[in-house]
Design an enzyme around this catalytic site. Sequence first.
Site, mmCIF file in Angstrom:
data_model
loop_
_atom_site.group_PDB
_atom_site.id
_atom_site.type_symbol
_atom_site.label_atom_id
_atom_site.label_comp_id
_atom_site.label_asym_id
_atom_site.label_seq_id
_atom_site.Cartn_x
_atom_site.Cartn_y
_atom_site.Cartn_z
ATOM 1 C CG ASP A 1 -4.204 -5.138 -2.792
ATOM 2 O OD1 ASP A 1 -4.835 -5.480 -3.827
ATOM 3 O OD2 ASP A 1 -5.209 -4.655 -1.876
ATOM 4 C CB SER B 1 -0.845 0.022 1.069
ATOM 5 O OG SER B 1 -2.065 0.891 1.002
ATOM 6 C CG HIS C 1 -5.435 -3.150 1.562
ATOM 7 N ND1 HIS C 1 -4.949 -3.188 0.138
ATOM 8 C CD2 HIS C 1 -4.923 -2.529 2.403
ATOM 9 C CE1 HIS C 1 -4.179 -2.078 0.420
ATOM 10 N NE2 HIS C 1 -3.992 -1.847 1.780
#
Length: 412
Positions: free
Chosen positions: A245, A219, A374
């Site tokens: 991700d 992220s 996630h």
Amino acid sequence: MSDLQRSFAKAKLAGLPFEPQLPPEQLYGDEEEEDEIDQLKPLPEPTQDDDSSSASSASSASSTGTIRPSPSKHLFARPKGFTPRRGAVEPLPWNDYFDQELYLEIERPTEKVTYHAYLTPSSAKGPLIITHHGAGSSGLSFALFASQVCKILPTAGILSLDARGHGETIVKKLKASSENSIIDLSLKTLSEDFLDVVKMTQEKMAWAELPGLVLVGHSLGGAVVTDVAASGKLGNAALGYAVLDVVEGSAIDALQSMQSYLSTRPKAFPSIPSGIEWHTRSRTIRNTTSARISVPSLLCHDPSNASQPWTWRTDLAATQPYWEGWFAGLSHKFLEAKGGKLLILAGTDRLDKELMIGQMQGKYQLQVFPEAGHFVHEDQAEKTAMIVADFYRRNDRSALVLPPKVGAMPKP
């Protein structure tokens, strides 16, 4: 009932042995165990009466003759070896997954920073995989991934850092002002922190030169490692980088609903196990083992709240001014930076147009884990480790055997 029947019943009852009533502590066990889950022992098999005339009478006799508590036994006592369910969410120690932790201090004109990182040094000529977590997370989110990588690549090392404002990394302002009250979490500052941690780790470990480096970021961390790779400041030591991700288009779209998501989270927890349980029940982290390692580092103790003393260590809502700057231009930098490129996603719907074109042109390796959320490196730690290990092998320059130059070839 007739008088004859009553007298017959009294005679029969008088002949039965007297059983005194059990005290409550024997019937239910110790008071301190009352909140545990009681387990009954299986009932004995029905015993056949010698002169029984039917199956129904035998069944009736067994049902009245087998449930007779004895003073020497605790009918509802907890069996030996019974493990309470709540033990499944107790925290796990970091040193089961890393060899050591580092505290690296640096002083700048406006601040003094004590970086905190977890390290398992590489051996022989193995690579060093450097990880950067996402916003609100910590270096321990890569703990389970780190242990899996070291199983697959025994010579590999792992350096997992806590970003400023996260984990145990501490930033102390040297000049107090209203402008300095908020920790600087701009992409430029986070990238400088990343490079400082690498340099200071090399000095502390007395490495003559850096081993081959594989940068891995989740992220926000993906934006940081991409920015570092694009800067070229690690030179030839950087073999490649992996982004987990996050892509520019979907990340910026998701920022619009970030505040509403944060408002739905609990503001505090009564205990660390309850915090772990919330992460797993809400499917925020789908791997209970990883949650037991990483979640404790996300919380800090606030004694002012007696009922719910464990609050979030990082105030994500306060980082909003930096959100868009983290991800703007990410796709272009990811495709143009030097080195091997790996993108791991939880779904192909996260790809934006620029990355879709780059994928069709073969500019990077794409791996999708549709069963993960996630936090792909926590939900699918083993699979992520296998992909990253294979990514390193394909980009390991030390394994290349170049043909000799034409002038050096022996003449016939």
